[in-house]
Structures are given as structure tokens and as C-alpha cells.
Write a protein that holds these residues in place. Structure first.
Motif, PDB file in Angstrom:
ATOM      1  N   GLN A  95     -34.311  96.525 -67.826  1.00  0.00           N
ATOM      2  CA  GLN A  95     -33.417  96.023 -66.765  1.00  0.00           C
ATOM      3  C   GLN A  95     -34.181  95.231 -65.701  1.00  0.00           C
ATOM      4  OE1 GLN A  95     -32.885  99.535 -67.890  1.00  0.00           O
ATOM      5  NE2 GLN A  95     -31.771  98.275 -69.358  1.00  0.00           N
ATOM      6  N   LEU A  96     -35.169  94.465 -66.148  1.00  0.00           N
ATOM      7  CA  LEU A  96     -35.932  93.581 -65.265  1.00  0.00           C
ATOM      8  C   LEU A  96     -35.542  92.142 -65.582  1.00  0.00           C
ATOM      9  CD1 LEU A  96     -39.451  95.271 -65.603  1.00  0.00           C
ATOM     10  CD2 LEU A  96     -37.847  95.523 -63.698  1.00  0.00           C
ATOM     11  N   PHE A  97     -35.204  91.383 -64.560  1.00  0.00           N
ATOM     12  CA  PHE A  97     -34.749  89.998 -64.758  1.00  0.00           C
ATOM     13  C   PHE A  97     -35.451  89.108 -63.735  1.00  0.00           C
ATOM     14  CE2 PHE A  97     -31.516  86.534 -64.543  1.00  0.00           C
ATOM     15  CZ  PHE A  97     -31.536  86.202 -65.893  1.00  0.00           C
ATOM     16  N   PRO A  98     -36.111  88.017 -64.185  1.00  0.00           N
ATOM     17  CA  PRO A  98     -36.973  87.264 -63.264  1.00  0.00           C
ATOM     18  C   PRO A  98     -36.285  86.187 -62.438  1.00  0.00           C
ATOM     19  CG  PRO A  98     -37.213  86.390 -65.476  1.00  0.00           C
ATOM     20  CD  PRO A  98     -36.251  87.560 -65.566  1.00  0.00           C
ATOM     21  N   TYR A  99     -35.031  85.825 -62.760  1.00  0.00           N
ATOM     22  CA  TYR A  99     -34.466  84.612 -62.174  1.00  0.00           C
ATOM     23  C   TYR A  99     -33.642  84.880 -60.918  1.00  0.00           C
ATOM     24  CZ  TYR A  99     -36.020  82.922 -66.644  1.00  0.00           C
ATOM     25  OH  TYR A  99     -36.800  82.637 -67.726  1.00  0.00           O
ATOM     26  N   HIS A 100     -33.694  83.884 -60.026  1.00  0.00           N
ATOM     27  CA  HIS A 100     -33.055  83.963 -58.715  1.00  0.00           C
ATOM     28  C   HIS A 100     -32.748  82.529 -58.289  1.00  0.00           C
ATOM     29  CE1 HIS A 100     -32.958  84.572 -54.268  1.00  0.00           C
ATOM     30  NE2 HIS A 100     -32.414  85.730 -54.611  1.00  0.00           N
ATOM     31  N   ARG A 101     -31.867  82.349 -57.354  1.00  0.00           N
ATOM     32  CA  ARG A 101     -31.512  80.996 -56.928  1.00  0.00           C
ATOM     33  C   ARG A 101     -32.692  80.240 -56.322  1.00  0.00           C
ATOM     34  NH1 ARG A 101     -28.898  84.393 -53.269  1.00  0.00           N
ATOM     35  NH2 ARG A 101     -29.645  84.252 -51.091  1.00  0.00           N
ATOM     36  N   SER A 102     -33.748  80.950 -55.947  1.00  0.00           N
ATOM     37  CA  SER A 102     -34.942  80.291 -55.405  1.00  0.00           C
ATOM     38  C   SER A 102     -35.595  79.367 -56.434  1.00  0.00           C
ATOM     39  CB  SER A 102     -35.948  81.329 -54.924  1.00  0.00           C
ATOM     40  OG  SER A 102     -36.310  82.217 -55.974  1.00  0.00           O
ATOM     41  N   PHE A 103     -35.265  79.531 -57.722  1.00  0.00           N
ATOM     42  CA  PHE A 103     -35.791  78.637 -58.759  1.00  0.00           C
ATOM     43  C   PHE A 103     -35.282  77.206 -58.586  1.00  0.00           C
ATOM     44  CE2 PHE A 103     -37.289  82.374 -60.776  1.00  0.00           C
ATOM     45  CZ  PHE A 103     -38.188  81.992 -61.759  1.00  0.00           C
ATOM     46  N   LEU A 104     -34.181  77.027 -57.844  1.00  0.00           N
ATOM     47  CA  LEU A 104     -33.642  75.686 -57.633  1.00  0.00           C
ATOM     48  C   LEU A 104     -34.562  74.839 -56.753  1.00  0.00           C
ATOM     49  CD1 LEU A 104     -29.874  76.583 -57.047  1.00  0.00           C
ATOM     50  CD2 LEU A 104     -30.909  75.625 -59.120  1.00  0.00           C
ATOM     51  N   LYS A 105     -35.385  75.478 -55.930  1.00  0.00           N
ATOM     52  CA  LYS A 105     -36.275  74.728 -55.047  1.00  0.00           C
ATOM     53  C   LYS A 105     -37.293  73.893 -55.825  1.00  0.00           C
ATOM     54  CE  LYS A 105     -35.885  77.959 -51.151  1.00  0.00           C
ATOM     55  NZ  LYS A 105     -36.642  78.869 -50.241  1.00  0.00           N
TER      56      LYS A 105
END
Length: 496
Positions: free
Chosen positions: A429-439
């Protein structure tokens, strides 16, 4: 008791230290490798360079399995037994003993069967002594890798960086340059590589004896059938995993040599070498991330592991994206450095860059699986996608030539990494993605436009220099304007 913030700071500090030291060493190491490929390709031509690259590829592939998983086992068990030195000594003895047997077996087989391998692939008698010289290098590098892994596991990575990443490539470039200066053939070049590896091995041994307190001991009081079983239950699946990885990472080069020609191998391998630079950020953060994962998972601190996994994946992608965009924009100019005949690989380079970018975007997912005791899943991944890579290369090379090989291998690389992220989520249940990747994506678009303008306005070599400068300023400036998080600032502070 340390707070959660203090614990995160310690983990970031350890990872940043490993990443920063590794980056320095890797830049020097890759600069050395780049110089080697430039020297050999320009002075020996595409055909002899292809034989050199083919032999080096075979030796590199063998090196992934000759340690029988010792490198990754040390990364897990030395930190795990940090308060049990007797167990550390026994595990180290298992690693060295297994590696010695593996090195002797594989190197000896490569030496004996060199004529058969040559007849089946390159079909040139000049290739036989080249392959036998690489067999000697394989034996040396296998034993050296156990020492390098010990430095990493004990988090004294500076000694690995100095010997493997700085001195070894420096020795190789100097000796190869001298050999070519005095008119040596491709055989002299490989002998020079062997001398460089041997000198680095001696220096590594000196640091091991003077900086590492534990020694390999098979008769350790901690020796037990349970420890042996645990060690090989971890290392053997990872060896099978590495064997499967061979079917993805380098089998395409072997198949290009089998179906096409030595000169085509040369063109293809240069594209592989250049795109491999995108792998540096992932390798850098993976240096001390595995021991940190092992400690956090063992202690049950999954919340911190989630934060670090997400942040590190974003950092890796952010750095790799800039290099990938630069390589795509200036693909022709970069390959022209190796010689006019190597510019035929521009599309191959673009395909590999895209594959490596997707690899970077999934971060250290493979190590998260390994350090959370899902080594059999990792092994299955490598074999399934390795076999898929062989099948696709078999058909694509015959149908589309060198472009087919690149499309098949890059596509399998991308698909494999997407699956690894899904597995990390499913099992832990570990997931690396977040909206900060849009930067970084937004900053990358702006940097790519700036580099394209430079590429259209300036000639090749000047364009490369100014393109890198303009792209770096636009990319870094955009990221700064879009905002730097507290964890990012902490990482930058630790890097400095």
C-alpha cells in the motif's frame, strides 16, 4: 525517543549523503566511460568498436549473476545484523565464498567457450581473444563487487565511490589512452581495461582491510543452518532475478549482433551508452535507500517509508527529465561526437531515452519490493518481462532492424516498471505519485522550448554547450518559481 521528524531527517541525511557522493563518483565514472567509447569508436571504427562493445556486453551480463545475489544480500543483512557482528562476519563469508565459486565457474566457461560464442554471434576469429580477455576482467570485477557492496551496506559509501567510481575509470581511461597512443589494437585496449580493474581491486582491498572492522568468518559462532538457509533463500531468487534482468537489459545487443552486424552493434551500443546517463539519478538515490528501507520496514515505520518513497521517486524523475529532454533535442549533435556513422542511431536514442524516463518515473520500486521481502515477485518480474523482450526482439529485429530492437526493449522496460509500481501498491500500500509531479513536467516543457530554439540557431558543438546552459536555467528557475517543499529544501541542504 527520537521524534518522527528527527527520524525522517536522519533517513534523508543518509540517502542524500549516498546520493551526493554517488553522483560525484558517477559523473566522473560516466565521463570516463564516455571518453573510452569516444576513443575506441573514433580510433578503431564502427566494426572493431562493435566487437569491443559486444565482448564488454557479454562480460557485463555475466557480472550480474557471478556474485549469486551477494551484493543485494549484503545490503539487506549487514544493516539487519548491525548489533550482531558475528552474524555479519558469517554472512560476509557466505558472500565472498559464493562469489569466488561463481566467478571461477562463469569466467572459466566464458574463456573455454569463446570460440563457440564467436561462431554463433559475431563470426569473426578476432573476437575470440577479445572475449577471453573480458573473461579475466569478469573474474576481477566479481570479487571487487563484494567489497563495494560491503561499503554500501555499512554506509561508508565514500570508499566505493573512490575506488569503483573514480580511480577505476581514471585508470582505464589513462591506460586505454596510452595504448591507443602507441598504436595498440583492440586487444591492447581490453588489456588496458584489465590492468585498470586490477589496480582498483587492490586499492579497494586496502580500504576494506583498514576501514571495515568485520571480517569474513565461515567458522563464526553465529554460523547456523538457519542463517545459511535465510541467506540463500534471499540471494538465489535475486540471482534468478538478475538472470531474468539480462534478458531485458542486454540481450537486445546480443540479438542485434546475431541478426545484423558488428558495425550495427557499434551504432546501437552508442545509443545505449548515451541514454544510460538518464539512469544516474536512479542509481544515485538507490545507493543508501535500500538499507534505509530495510530498517524502516523492520521497525514497522511505514508512514516514513511512504514519505521517502514518494519524495525520492519525484526527485529521480525531476533530474532525469532534464537530461532526457536534452538528449532528445540534441540527439544528432551528441551522436556526431562519436563519428558520422553513429548518427544513424538518432531514432534508437530517442526510443531508449523515453524508456529510461519511464524507468526514472517509477523510482526505486524494485528495491522497495526486494527490501520488503518480495524477492520472489521481483524474480518473476524479471523472467516474465525478459522472455517477453526476447520474443519481441526476435520478431521486431527481423521486421524493422535496429529500430525494432530499440522499440521492443524500450517498450518492455516501460511496461515492467509500471507493473512494479502496481505491485508495491498491492503488497505494501505504498504509492509514489502526488500532484507535485506536475511541477517538473511544466518546467520541462519550458526548458525543451528554450533548448529547441538554441538548437535551431547555433551549430552543433556550440549549440550543445549553450543549449545545456539555457535549458538548465529555464528548468531550475521554473522549479524554483513553482515552489520548493520543506522536504526538498532539506534534501538540497544535505546535498550542499
Amino acid at each position: 525517543m527520537p521524534s518522527e521528524t528527527d527520524s525522517t531527517s536522519d533517513s534523508v541525511r543518509s540517502i542524500a549523503r549516498g546520493a551526493s557522493l554517488y553522483t560525484i563518483g558517477k559523473i566522473i565514472s560516466d565521463a570516463g566511460e564516455f571518453a573510452l567509447h569516444l576513443l575506441v569508436s573514433r580510433l578503431l571504427g564502427a566494426n572493431l568498436y562493435g566487437m569491443y562493445a559486444y565482448g564488454k556486453t557479454i562480460a557485463f551480463m555475466a557480472l550480474l549473476v557471478t556474485n549469486v545475489g551477494a551484493n543485494k544480500s549484503l545490503l539487506k543483512y549487514l544493516p539487519q545484523y548491525e548489533h550482531q557482528p558475528a552474524k555479519q562476519e558469517f554472512v560476509l563469508a557466505l558472500a565472498y565464498g559464493t562469489s569466488l565459486v561463481g566467478a571461477a565457474t562463469v569466467s572459466g566457461g566464458l574463456f573455454l567457450f569463446a570460440p563457440a560464442i564467436s561462431a554463433f554471434t559475431i563470426a569473426d576469429d578476432r573476437f575470440i581473444p577479445i572475449l577471453r580477455l573480458f573473461a579475466a576482467i569478469l573474474f576481477i570485477d566479481t570479487l571487487a563487487n563484494v567489497g563495494y557492496a560491503t561499503f554500501r551496506a555499512l554506509e561508508i559509501i565514500e570508499y566505493e565511490i573512490l575506488t569503483k567510481r573514480i580511480l577505476k575509470p581514471l585508470f582505464r581511461v589513462c591506460f586505454v589512452g596510452l595504448a591507443l597512443l602507441y598504436g595498440a589494437s583492440v586487444y591492447g585496449v581490453v588489456v588496458a581495461l584489465a590492468v585498470g580493474s586490477l589496480l582498483a581491486f587492490f586499492i579497494m582491498t586496502y580500504f576494506f582491510l583498514t576501514r571495515v572492522s568485520i571480517r569474513p568468518r565461515l567458522n563464526s559462532p553465529a554460523a547456523s543452518p538457519e542463517t545459511v538457509k535465510s541467506y540463500y533463500n534471499y540471494s538465489v531468487p535475486l540471482t534468478a532475478k538478475d538472470a531474468g534482468n539480462l534478458l531485458q537489459g542486454r540481450v537486445d545487443i546480443l540479438m542485434v549482433g546475431f541478426f545484423l552486424s558488428a558495425s550495427t552493434v557499434g551504432v546501437y551500443n552508442v545509443a545505449v551508452v548515451v541514454s544510460g546517463l538518464l539512469y544516474i539519478p536512479l542509481l544515485a538515490f538507490n545507493q543508501l535507500f535500500p538499507p534505509v528501507v530495510s530498517r524502516l520496514y523492520t521497525s514497522g515505520n511505514l508512514a516514513e517509508l511512504q514519505r521517502l518513497f514518494s519524495a525520492i521517486t519525484r526527485w529521480i524523475f525531476t533530474v532525469s527529465l532534464f537530461f532526457g529532454l536534452f538528449a532528445i533535442v540534441f540527439r544528432y549533435d551528441i551522436l556526431l561526437l562519436f563519428g558520422e556513422e553513429f548518427t544513424a542511431g538518432t531514432t534508437v536514442l530517442v526510443l531508449f531515452v523515453i524508456g529510461q524516463l519511464l524507468n526514472a518515473a517509477t523510482g526505486p520500486s524494485g528495491y522497495v519490493l526486494m527490501m520488503t521481502e518480495h524477492q520472489y515477485v521481483v524474480m518473476a518480474n524479471e523472467w516474465v518481462f525478459g522472455i517477453l523482450n526476447i520474443v519481441l526482439n526476435l520478431f521486431f529485429i527481423q521486421a524493422f532492424g535496429i529500430l525494432g530492437a530499440a522499440a521492443a526493449t524500450a517498450g518492455v522496460l516501460a511496461l515492467r516498471n509500471i507493473v512494479k509500481v502496481a505491485e508495491v501498491w498491492y503488497f505494501e500500500q505504498l504509492f509514489p505519485y502526488h500532484r507535485s509531479f506536475l511541477k517538473p513536467i511544466g518546467a520541462g516543457v519550458l526548458a525543451a522550448i528554450g533548448m529547441l530554439v538554441v538548437q535551431l540557431m547555433l551549430p552543433s558543438l556550440i549549440g550543445l554547450v549553450f543549449g545545456a546552459l539555457v535549458g538548465c536555467l529555464l528548468y531550475g528557475g521554473s522549479l524554483w518559481v513553482l515552489g520548493i517543499s520543506q522536504l526538498d529544501r532539506q534534501l538540497l541542504t544535505e546535498f550542499r
